[in-house]
Design a protein around this motif. Sequence first.
Motif, PDB file in Angstrom:
ATOM      1  N   GLU A  81       4.150 -40.259   9.051  1.00 42.56           N
ATOM      2  CA  GLU A  81       3.211 -40.194  10.165  1.00 42.56           C
ATOM      3  C   GLU A  81       2.026 -39.288   9.830  1.00 42.56           C
ATOM      4  O   GLU A  81       0.876 -39.627  10.118  1.00 42.56           O
ATOM      5  CB  GLU A  81       3.904 -39.667  11.428  1.00 42.56           C
ATOM      6  N   LEU A  82       2.307 -38.146   9.216  1.00 37.66           N
ATOM      7  CA  LEU A  82       1.223 -37.234   8.858  1.00 37.66           C
ATOM      8  C   LEU A  82       0.313 -37.832   7.795  1.00 37.66           C
ATOM      9  O   LEU A  82      -0.886 -37.569   7.783  1.00 37.66           O
ATOM     10  CB  LEU A  82       1.781 -35.886   8.397  1.00 37.66           C
ATOM     11  N   GLU A  83       0.870 -38.643   6.910  1.00 37.67           N
ATOM     12  CA  GLU A  83       0.040 -39.311   5.911  1.00 37.67           C
ATOM     13  C   GLU A  83      -0.931 -40.273   6.597  1.00 37.67           C
ATOM     14  O   GLU A  83      -2.105 -40.341   6.237  1.00 37.67           O
ATOM     15  CB  GLU A  83       0.912 -40.058   4.890  1.00 37.67           C
ATOM     16  N   TYR A  84      -0.465 -41.001   7.603  1.00 37.15           N
ATOM     17  CA  TYR A  84      -1.374 -41.865   8.363  1.00 37.15           C
ATOM     18  C   TYR A  84      -2.474 -41.030   9.023  1.00 37.15           C
ATOM     19  O   TYR A  84      -3.640 -41.399   8.991  1.00 37.15           O
ATOM     20  CB  TYR A  84      -0.616 -42.649   9.442  1.00 37.15           C
ATOM     21  N   LEU A  85      -2.100 -39.918   9.636  1.00 34.79           N
ATOM     22  CA  LEU A  85      -3.092 -39.072  10.291  1.00 34.79           C
ATOM     23  C   LEU A  85      -4.084 -38.505   9.277  1.00 34.79           C
ATOM     24  O   LEU A  85      -5.278 -38.419   9.547  1.00 34.79           O
ATOM     25  CB  LEU A  85      -2.404 -37.933  11.048  1.00 34.79           C
ATOM     26  N   ARG A  86      -3.597 -38.109   8.119  1.00 36.87           N
ATOM     27  CA  ARG A  86      -4.464 -37.544   7.080  1.00 36.87           C
ATOM     28  C   ARG A  86      -5.485 -38.574   6.615  1.00 36.87           C
ATOM     29  O   ARG A  86      -6.624 -38.244   6.304  1.00 36.87           O
ATOM     30  CB  ARG A  86      -3.617 -37.065   5.901  1.00 36.87           C
ATOM     31  N   ARG A  87      -5.078 -39.836   6.596  1.00 36.52           N
ATOM     32  CA  ARG A  87      -5.990 -40.901   6.193  1.00 36.52           C
ATOM     33  C   ARG A  87      -6.971 -41.249   7.302  1.00 36.52           C
ATOM     34  O   ARG A  87      -7.861 -42.061   7.120  1.00 36.52           O
ATOM     35  CB  ARG A  87      -5.208 -42.161   5.805  1.00 36.52           C
ATOM     36  N   GLY A  88      -6.766 -40.655   8.484  1.00 33.57           N
ATOM     37  CA  GLY A  88      -7.713 -40.867   9.569  1.00 33.57           C
ATOM     38  C   GLY A  88      -7.464 -42.101  10.392  1.00 33.57           C
ATOM     39  O   GLY A  88      -8.325 -42.535  11.140  1.00 33.57           O
ATOM     40  N   ARG A  89      -6.277 -42.664  10.266  1.00 35.02           N
ATOM     41  CA  ARG A  89      -5.968 -43.849  11.056  1.00 35.02           C
ATOM     42  C   ARG A  89      -4.647 -43.632  11.761  1.00 35.02           C
ATOM     43  O   ARG A  89      -3.712 -43.090  11.201  1.00 35.02           O
ATOM     44  CB  ARG A  89      -5.828 -45.081  10.163  1.00 35.02           C
ATOM     45  N   GLY A  90      -4.598 -44.072  13.001  1.00 35.48           N
ATOM     46  CA  GLY A  90      -3.355 -43.987  13.742  1.00 35.48           C
ATOM     47  C   GLY A  90      -2.429 -45.116  13.356  1.00 35.48           C
ATOM     48  O   GLY A  90      -2.842 -46.107  12.783  1.00 35.48           O
ATOM     49  N   ARG A  91      -1.164 -44.946  13.675  1.00 29.74           N
ATOM     50  CA  ARG A  91      -0.200 -46.006  13.462  1.00 29.74           C
ATOM     51  C   ARG A  91      -0.404 -47.071  14.518  1.00 29.74           C
ATOM     52  O   ARG A  91      -0.990 -46.849  15.561  1.00 29.74           O
ATOM     53  CB  ARG A  91       1.216 -45.438  13.595  1.00 29.74           C
ATOM     54  N   LEU A  92       0.106 -48.244  14.237  1.00 37.38           N
ATOM     55  CA  LEU A  92      -0.029 -49.358  15.165  1.00 37.38           C
ATOM     56  C   LEU A  92       1.179 -49.472  16.071  1.00 37.38           C
ATOM     57  O   LEU A  92       2.280 -49.104  15.685  1.00 37.38           O
ATOM     58  CB  LEU A  92      -0.134 -50.669  14.371  1.00 37.38           C
ATOM     59  N   PRO A  93       0.983 -50.029  17.272  1.00 34.30           N
ATOM     60  CA  PRO A  93       2.154 -50.325  18.104  1.00 34.30           C
ATOM     61  C   PRO A  93       3.069 -51.304  17.374  1.00 34.30           C
ATOM     62  O   PRO A  93       2.610 -52.084  16.547  1.00 34.30           O
ATOM     63  CB  PRO A  93       1.549 -50.977  19.356  1.00 34.30           C
ATOM     64  N   ALA A  94       4.340 -51.276  17.718  1.00 35.19           N
ATOM     65  CA  ALA A  94       5.312 -52.157  17.070  1.00 35.19           C
ATOM     66  C   ALA A  94       4.865 -53.603  17.160  1.00 35.19           C
ATOM     67  O   ALA A  94       4.365 -54.049  18.180  1.00 35.19           O
ATOM     68  CB  ALA A  94       6.678 -51.985  17.724  1.00 35.19           C
ATOM     69  N   GLY A  95       5.039 -54.321  16.061  1.00 37.74           N
ATOM     70  CA  GLY A  95       4.719 -55.738  16.056  1.00 37.74           C
ATOM     71  C   GLY A  95       3.335 -56.073  15.538  1.00 37.74           C
ATOM     72  O   GLY A  95       3.074 -57.197  15.160  1.00 37.74           O
ATOM     73  N   ARG A  96       2.421 -55.133  15.501  1.00 38.94           N
ATOM     74  CA  ARG A  96       1.076 -55.426  14.995  1.00 38.94           C
ATOM     75  C   ARG A  96       1.050 -55.127  13.507  1.00 38.94           C
ATOM     76  O   ARG A  96       1.564 -54.125  13.061  1.00 38.94           O
ATOM     77  CB  ARG A  96       0.038 -54.565  15.713  1.00 38.94           C
TER      78      ARG A  96
END
Length: 189
Positions: A81-96
Amino acid sequence: MTVVTPDDVRRTRFGHAPSGDLGYHPEQVDSFCARIAETMLGRDHLGIADIRLVEFDAPPPGRRGYDIEEVDDFLDHVCIELEYLRRGRGRLPAGRTDQTLTHDDVLRIRFSAPPFGFRGYQAEEVGAFLDRLAATLAHHGPNGLTAKDIQDITFHLAPVGEPAYQREEVDAFLDLVAHQLEKSEVTPH
């Protein structure tokens, strides 16, 4: 794997260590999870290396601690999760699946140098891997990397004084990539 929010991190409680095992000190784990939540909100500064290298004491005498494997698995998930945040993008809702790691993301990725006194992965080897990963993501061909390839990859430690990348950052990135490739191997393109 589901998205973990700062509130999820704060509310997470772990099972007790199996009988005969001491486990981790519950208050220390809870306090560390609170710091992770603050980091996710930008109010603390824990890095992936801090999370991967954290050590917890045994619980006080007469008390059972948290299950070590459960806590360690959760911390691995938080690193992603922190890697996603570090890249500047949020995670997607399930299924997307429309926002995944792309060829361009791989070309832009930058890892930190290892902390003073620590050896990191050889920058040249990691760079060659990133090139191969970028090609895999661009072409989805039969010669591309698989999740198993990512899980089995090893990098040599750089000799002192040669270009190197912080191992914990690279490892967290590999976790993220393996997870994405596992999903794409199950889901037809």
